[in-house]
Design a protein around this motif. Structure first.
Motif, PDB file in Angstrom:
ATOM      1  N   ILE A   7       0.680  -1.332  -0.041  1.00 29.71           N
ATOM      2  CA  ILE A   7       0.075   0.512   0.166  1.00 29.71           C
ATOM      3  C   ILE A   7       0.866   1.075  -0.277  1.00 29.71           C
ATOM      4  O   ILE A   7       2.011   1.176   0.808  1.00 29.71           O
ATOM      5  N   LEU A   8       0.336   2.372  -1.420  1.00 31.07           N
ATOM      6  CA  LEU A   8       1.473   3.556  -0.836  1.00 31.07           C
ATOM      7  C   LEU A   8       0.445   4.714  -0.515  1.00 31.07           C
ATOM      8  O   LEU A   8      -0.221   4.467  -0.822  1.00 31.07           O
ATOM      9  N   PRO A   9       1.016   5.849  -0.248  1.00 32.77           N
ATOM     10  CA  PRO A   9       0.771   7.118   0.042  1.00 32.77           C
ATOM     11  C   PRO A   9       0.145   7.722  -1.295  1.00 32.77           C
ATOM     12  O   PRO A   9       0.439   8.979  -1.108  1.00 32.77           O
ATOM     13  N   LEU A  10      -0.740   7.346  -2.223  1.00 33.93           N
ATOM     14  CA  LEU A  10      -0.917   8.373  -3.109  1.00 33.93           C
ATOM     15  C   LEU A  10      -2.535   7.503  -2.607  1.00 33.93           C
ATOM     16  O   LEU A  10      -3.165   6.193  -3.099  1.00 33.93           O
ATOM     17  N   PRO A  11      -2.939   8.456  -4.044  1.00 32.34           N
ATOM     18  CA  PRO A  11      -4.747   8.091  -3.990  1.00 32.34           C
ATOM     19  C   PRO A  11      -5.291   6.521  -5.125  1.00 32.34           C
ATOM     20  O   PRO A  11      -6.044   6.238  -6.146  1.00 32.34           O
ATOM     21  N   LEU A  12      -4.613   5.251  -4.522  1.00 34.24           N
ATOM     22  CA  LEU A  12      -4.865   4.329  -5.851  1.00 34.24           C
ATOM     23  C   LEU A  12      -5.624   3.344  -4.994  1.00 34.24           C
ATOM     24  O   LEU A  12      -6.110   3.659  -3.694  1.00 34.24           O
ATOM     25  N   VAL A  86     -15.071   3.755   1.464  1.00 35.24           N
ATOM     26  CA  VAL A  86     -15.267   3.469  -0.637  1.00 35.24           C
ATOM     27  C   VAL A  86     -13.631   4.737  -0.040  1.00 35.24           C
ATOM     28  O   VAL A  86     -14.325   5.846  -0.548  1.00 35.24           O
ATOM     29  N   CYS A  87     -13.278   4.399   0.251  1.00 35.15           N
ATOM     30  CA  CYS A  87     -11.640   5.317   0.413  1.00 35.15           C
ATOM     31  C   CYS A  87     -10.544   4.731   0.154  1.00 35.15           C
ATOM     32  O   CYS A  87     -10.322   3.572   0.010  1.00 35.15           O
ATOM     33  N   PRO A  88      -9.517   5.354  -1.347  1.00 36.21           N
ATOM     34  CA  PRO A  88      -8.267   4.950  -1.044  1.00 36.21           C
ATOM     35  C   PRO A  88      -7.276   4.362   0.041  1.00 36.21           C
ATOM     36  O   PRO A  88      -7.086   5.338   1.402  1.00 36.21           O
TER      37      PRO A  88
END
Length: 772
Positions: A7-12, A86-88
């Motif tokens: 998991i990355l600190p990006l809106p993926l 419903v959140c990245p």
């Protein structure tokens, strides 16, 4: 080579796949490449099966944690959060870490060894000393007149400057602790250490002197170890826990029987001042004795000193505090103490629900009714609901405590979902305060003669007064005397609030400010009339009426840091402050034994908001504020000023009749089908152009109406139609069950790109606390 989902600190929308030649435990952090960037990611799980075709899989560059920081149980909890809200995933994981632990790795510039020597020898200009500390390229604006990008490039080429990776803040600040090695303590300092096991060297030196610490270390009966820095919390006084009364004892026994027996939720409904904190302390001690950890949530950061003081007095350094007002270093150190198992009790505001506690056995949500448990941006979670989920996943007991429970929680207790425990009396025979109702006589009246007389009498007896008004600033509106127009925020459909101490007009929503007073934008007039009152005006008026009394103010303008809060509370307890003015920050949790009179300036302040919870919030706030009176040995009195004494929320608050309020409110909720008889989702569409926000809202509403089992309301302009220069439209979804909403939201998010065009921002709020 094994593959891992990271998991990355990006809106993926999902974790990415990475390969690693070494075993990576889930819950540990790694540094990975993403295009030309390098980021700190979190290992979520090992990937099973074959990777998708035509997928480029890159390798993990570096492992930051040899032991996982987050347990697999906590990872499952976080996964539920991103699915439900419903959140990245990256946005959810960001909530679980202290600031700086989960971010992009950027490069910084600093003087090289060669550069430092040249600067010392005078061979480089003195202003280059700015680079003695690592600096970001983005923060070079202050040097713009002295250095250009080409000169930076030249200094790098000559090796006077060097580029380094910014790894600061990825681990907590450390400090030396003294660890006792002896068997039998032979001195006072050794006795102290034998009880604690180990203690920060600086605290030992404060208590016993540097010489005693040096001699102890020299004797080799103790040693130094490097551990995360221990935060020095508030100490107001020595606190001796009183003995539980009969009601408290029965509640403690009931909860203690449930500890260790799996997930069991309790609603502890106790009148204000009934001693819920003592119940929390006793059952926490039992949970710790069973080898389990404890999480205590409070709704406001301003409440943490009171709760922390009681828990530290009982459990010492086992207690950690987590909230956003701590410095980044203190927050990181406290968080690591929890992750390493050194602190088994966490006290904190709503974000502490993500604390990395292991073997969680007890979760306490104090003042569970408070709307502050709802996050209002980013991941819009409700910490009370997540506390129940953490308890369920951990097999823990969950206690929801309040004198004025939320209608939802009380409904669930009455229908058997929670076990209801009741504390009907204050300890030691103390009575609930007497409430006197005063009808306000004319618009703009701040202090009735009855309230001024009550303050005068209370001060004459040497007691303290608390005055409540849930409005900051000096005056909420300023009108031009020539044309009658109000001074409005240019970015919002709201008036500007006058803050006299700062000499500004301020928008409390977007932060716009301008000097007071400007020329009227409508007629160029220069004369203005102030309308209404805020806490700052109350403070000024009280200083005029009672010049010999110390007047203090507790609101977000005066409490800008944890230190300022401690100072104000200490001054109040010392008696330096005789009259305290405050917003809802004074309404709950604080135990103020010297307060004999509470004055409520405007009881119906929030009653007319276009929100189905307005009456509930008004009732809760009035009862909670009234409950600050008479908590010590003094008899308490409340003077409540209002123009609506017959409204059911105010009438039942005066009688402190929770059951009466609940019966009236639940009947209205059932008639309208609002929670707890339904589940809600609020979709908010905002744009710099009004027509684009409206179009996206209409398209989305039309699409959502195709689904059964869900009612769609709207689209309509939001009550606060324009905020921060963005126009806002709303669509409200209502369904009997959360699962019905799950199906609709999955379909909606799959079509989001088509329904919500670029330039329109969508905010999805599940279980909204307000509809503004």
């Amino acid at each position: 080579m094994p593959l891992y989902r990271v998991i990355l600190p990006l809106p993926l929308e999902a974790p990415l796949l990475y390969a690693s030649s070494e075993e990576l435990p889930p819950g540990s952090r790694v540094i990975v490449p993403v295009k030309k960037r390098r980021l700190v990611g979190l290992v979520f799980e090992r990937f099973q099966g074959d990777p998708p075709a035509h997928t480029e899989i890159r390798e993990v560059e570096r492992v930051l944690d040899r032991e996982p920081l987050l347990s697999e149980e906590l990872l499952r909890f976080l996964q539920w959060c991103w699915r439900y809200y419903v959140c990245p995933p990256g946005e959810v994981i960001r909530q679980a870490f202290p600031p700086g632990f989960f971010r992009e790795i950027r490069k910084r510039l600093r003087l090289s060894r060669k550069g430092r020597e040249a600067l010392k020898a005078g061979e480089l200009p003195a202003w280059l000393s700015y680079f003695e500390r690592p600096r970001s390229r983005k923060n070079l604006t202050r040097l713009r007149e002295q250095i250009s990008p080409s000169e930076i490039k030249s200094l790098l080429k000559q090796e006077f400057l060097e580029e380094i990776e910014d790894l600061a803040g990825l681990n907590p600040p450390l400090e030396p602790w003294v660890e006792f090695l002896g068997k039998e303590p032979a001195s006072e300092i050794e006795r102290f250490l034998s009880e604690k096991g180990r203690w920060p060297k600086r605290f030992l030196e404060e208590a016993f002197g540097p010489r005693a610490v040096r001699e102890l270390l020299k004797s080799e009966r103790a040693r130094l170890v490097e551990l995360p820095r221990l935060r020095k919390g508030p100490v107001f006084e020595s606190l001796e826990a009183p003995q539980p009364n009969e009601e408290q004892r029965l509640a403690i026994q009931e909860i203690n029987r449930a500890l260790g027996q799996g997930f069991q939720p309790f609603l502890l409904h106790g009148v204000t001042g009934s001693g819920k904190t003592l119940v929390y302390l006793e059952v926490a001690a039992r949970a710790l004795a069973l080898g389990r950890s404890v999480l205590i949530l409070v709704p406001e950061i301003a409440l943490t000193p009171y709760v922390e003081t009681h828990f530290v007095a009982r459990f010492g350094s086992q207690v950690a505090v987590l909230h956003s007002a701590l410095s980044s270093g203190a927050r990181a150190a406290e968080w690591f103490r929890v992750a390493r198992g050194e602190a088994r009790v966490v006290v904190g505001a709503r974000s502490a629900v993500f604390a990395p506690l292991r073997n969680l056995g007890l979760v306490i949500v104090d003042e569970e009714h408070e709307g502050a448990y709802k996050q209002s941006e980013g991941l819009r979670y409700q910490a009370r609901d997540l506390a129940l989920l953490r308890g369920k996943l951990s097999g823990a007991v969950v206690i929801l405590g309040s004198a004025t429970p939320s209608v939802k929680s009380y409904f669930l207790a009455r229908t058997g979902r929670y076990r209801l425990l009741t504390l009907r009396k204050r300890p030691s025979g103390r009575r609930l305060p007497e409430i006197q109702i005063v009808r306000l006589r004319y618009p703009g009246e701040i202090f009735s003669p009855e309230l001024l007389s009550g303050i005068r009498e209370t001060l004459a007896r040497g007691h303290q007064v608390l005055l409540f008004l849930n409005r900051r600033g000096y005056a909420p509106a300023a009108f031009c005397r020539d044309c009658g127009e109000a001074l409005q925020c240019p970015n919002c459909t709201l008036t500007l609030t006058y803050h006299r101490s700062r000499g500004i007009l301020l928008c409390h929503h977007c932060g716009f400010e301008q000097p007071a007073f400007p020329v009227c934008p409508h007629c160029e007039g220069t004369r203005f009339r102030l309308v209404g009152a805020g806490t700052e005006r109350l403070e000024a008026e009280l200083s005029r009426h009672f010049p010999d009394a110390g007047v203090g103010r507790l609101d977000r303008d005066t409490v800008t840091s944890e230190k300022r809060l401690f100072e104000l509370l200490r001054a109040l307890r010392r008696g330096d402050i005789q009259i305290l003015v405050g917003t809802q920050m004074v309404a709950q949790g604080h135990d103020l034994p010297g307060v004999a009179l509470v004055g409520i300036i405007w009881a119906e302040g929030g009653l007319h908001l276009p929100d189905f919870r307005a009456a509930e919030r008004t009732f809760q706030l009035l009862v909670q504020v009234a409950g600050r009176a008479g908590r010590g040995t003094l008899p308490g009195k409340v003077i409540l000023q209002t123009r609506l004494p017959d409204h059911y929320a105010i009438r039942t608050a005066i009688d402190q009749d929770y059951e009466g309020f609940y019966q009236e409110e639940i009947a209205r909720r059932k008639l309208l089908g609002f929670p707890p008889f339904s589940r809600l989702v609020l979709l908010l569409f905002s744009s710099l152009k009004a027509e684009r926000a409206e179009e996206a809202a209409r398209r989305s509403a039309d699409f959502l109406r195709k689904f059964g089992k869900t009612e769609i309301f709207g689209p309509v302009p939001a009550p606060l139609y324009r905020l921060a220069n963005r126009y806002r439209w709303q669509v409200l979804l209502k369904a009997e069950k959360a699962s019905f909403l799950d199906e609709v939201l999955v379909a909606f998010m799959a079509e989001r790109q088509r329904l919500v065009p670029s330039g329109v921002r969508l905010t999805l709020d599940r279980d909204p606390e307000e509809l503004l």
